[in-house]
Design an enzyme around this catalytic site. Structure first.
Site, PDB file in Angstrom:
ATOM      1  CB  CYS A  82      -1.397   0.212   0.673  1.00 36.12           C
ATOM      2  SG  CYS A  82      -2.179   1.353   0.714  1.00 36.12           S
ATOM      3  CE1 TYR A  83       2.965   7.278   2.115  1.00 33.86           C
ATOM      4  CE2 TYR A  83       4.943   6.141   3.472  1.00 33.86           C
ATOM      5  CZ  TYR A  83       3.886   7.591   2.954  1.00 33.86           C
ATOM      6  OH  TYR A  83       5.303   8.445   3.500  1.00 33.86           O
ATOM      7  CE  LYS A 372      -1.927 -13.183  27.244  1.00 32.93           C
ATOM      8  NZ  LYS A 372      -1.105 -12.196  28.732  1.00 32.93           N
TER       9      LYS A 372
END
Ligand code: XMP
Length: 516
Positions: A82-83, A372
């Site tokens: 994307c960017y 986690k």
């Protein structure tokens, strides 16, 4: 063998951490660095590949985030997302413009050159998730288009320069075949071995701790939760009896928790644990306190006082303590390294902050590279009990923040009983690990009821159950009515002192998960 690392440069996308998780799911280790990281810091990781994340900006914005463009010249494979694609195009002499038609959401992309290594084993029509306002108009010299959507360019490459980029987001689950694309980049392009497994992590971490600590002595505060237990276990594996764990009963633990944690960690796993029953000390400090922040502060201060006393005692016995283990996780590390505005304190979280400086202890943070779920995988690999690994989060100040109004021994006992019923029923319904948290809250509200032929006047319990990804936002869980009914019946019948049960249907925001 060295750990192969992929560096992910963060341009501010909400999905950056997902990119890290996707590479790790392929057993390839990855680190997230801010896009402004100096080239030397990136090189220090000896990356086998670099991924440029998406981001909310346009490359033409005055404050557009930028990385050192020399990352594109190192010969290390680069994947722009994307960017990241626009950054590459813009920096190598192509043109980016504001797209006449913005694209957000599901899109189909056609792959034009099936020969590109990036798209190996992917179909010619690929379902993807798009989210962008800019598009690449002119490609830099040497680049070719390898994919397009109905409205825009969707993928480019310059295989010679080892640069690939896509306009869509392969890391989100709305791009169902995204994992294959990431796999292609990691394995075919970067030459990943895919050997970052739990066993590899345990082996290298244990060796590193052993080397770091030498003959020093280490202490660790156990909370009974997943993070501190797995961190302690790794250190225990490394240095055995040079580690002493401190487990404090602060009087607001759940029913039988003081015993069950000791049983699991000391009796089953052999950790060296000093269990301190400081219940009376804490409850004394909480007497008469109703303000949530004061409760939190008092518990935090008392915890540090108890912990310090014990640490001094251990220090005298062992001839000096040098290290403190902390269960810091990767999201905290990323948070603190990224550039963020000041955020308001909603609730003060309690941990052993400040202790290391005061006691002149050096830190061991064996989980600081992990998410986690990875911590749980590592714990499983070390044979830790599932009961401990799958435990729902529990706040440091314990039941104190779930007893509204004053915390008294009687109220703690009432809530322990009610909480025990909620947990066991949710477990029996097979929902305990699906739900982020499910617990009871004791309200200082008394109401009239009838039991048998007797009038009752007793407290109210609120049930809170939420679904969440990370605790930052949450939706109240739609528990099955049958389950709610069983919980309510059992609490009212079995807990003398509670005669009414209500269900909390507030999401976060605007509510918080805990009531205080
Ligand atoms: P809130 O209530 O802020 O909670 O929506 C978000 C998540 O954080 C947990 N929590 C804590 N965890 N120490 C902790 O270790 C604390 O002081 C604390 N307070 C809240 C809460 O259980 C939820 O998962």
């Amino acid at each position: 063998m060295d750990t192969q690392t992929v560096v992910i440069l963060d341009f501010g996308s909400q999905y950056t951490q997902l990119i890290a998780r996707r590479t790790r799911e392929q057993n390839v280790f990855s680190v997230v660095l801010p896009c402004t990281a100096p080239l030397s810091e990136i090189q220090a990781h000896k990356p086998i590949g670099i991924i440029l994340s998406g981001g909310p900006s346009s490359v033409y914005d005055a404050d557009a985030p930028a990385a050192d463009p020399r990352i594109l010249e190192q010969g290390v494979p680069v994947l722009g997302i994307c960017y990241g694609l626009q950054f590459i195009v813009h920096n190598l002499g192509g043109k980016v413009r504001s797209a006449p038609k913005r694209e957000y959401g599901h899109a189909e992309v056609s792959i034009e050159h099936a020969a590109s290594q990036l798209f190996a084993e992917l179909p010619a029509g690929l379902q993807v998730w798009m989210s962008h306002g800019d598009e690449a108009l002119e490609l830099p010299a040497g680049f070719r288009r390898i994919a397009a959507s109905a409205n825009a360019l969707a993928g480019i490459e310059n295989a010679e320069r080892r640069i690939w980029a896509v306009q869509f987001h392969p890391e989100v689950h709305h791009t169902p075949l995204g994992p294959q694309l990431i796999k292609n980049f990691l394995f075919s392009i970067c030459g990943a071995r895919g050997d970052w497994t739990p066993a590899h992590f345990v082996e290298t971490t244990v060796a590193a701790i052993r080397q770091k600590v030498g003959s020093g002595h280490v202490i660790c505060g156990l909370s009974g939760g997943v993070d501190s237990s797995v961190a302690a276990m790794l250190v225990h594996k490394a240095i055995g009896s040079q580690l002493t764990c401190i487990f404090v009963n602060n009087g607001v633990l759940r029913k039988n928790e003081f015993q069950s944690v000791q049983k699991n960690l000391r009796d089953k796993l052999g950790l060296n644990i000093v269990a301190v029953n400081a219940s009376a000390r804490f409850l004394e400090k909480l007497a008469g306190v109703t303000d949530p922040e004061v409760k939190r502060k008092r518990i935090g201060q008392e915890f540090i006082a108890v912990f310090e006393d014990e640490a001094h005692r251990i220090s005298e016995q062992t001839g000096g303590v040098d290290w403190l283990v902390q269960g810091t996780l990767y999201p905290d590390v990323i948070e603190s390294s990224s550039v963020k505005g000041p955020s308001q304190t909603i609730k003060s979280h309690h941990n052993v902050g400040g202790l290391p400086e005061r006691m002149k202890l050096k830190l061991i943070e064996p989980l600081r590279d992990l998410f986690k779920d990875e911590v749980r995988r590592i714990g499983r690999d070390m044979g830790m009990p599932e009961e401990l690994l799958s435990r729902q989060p529990f706040p440091g100040p314990g039941l104190a923040v779930r007893i509204l109004g004053e915390v008294t021994p009687e109220r703690v006992e009432l809530l322990q009983e009610a909480d025990e019923i909620v947990v066991s029923e949710v477990k029996a319904a097979g929902l305990y690990t699906e739900i982020w948290q499910s617990f009871a809250v004791l309200l200082p509200v008394m109401s009239v009821g009838v039991m048998g032929d007797q009038r009752t006047y007793a407290y109210t319990a609120a049930i809170r159950a939420v679904n969440s990804e990370d605790g930052m936002t949450a939706d109240w869980a739609q528990l099955p009515y049958e389950l709610m009914k069983r919980i309510s019946n059992r609490i009212v019948n079995e807990v003398r002192g509670i005669n009414r049960v209500v269900y909390d249907i507030t999401s976060k925001p605007p509510g918080t998960i805990e009531w205080e």
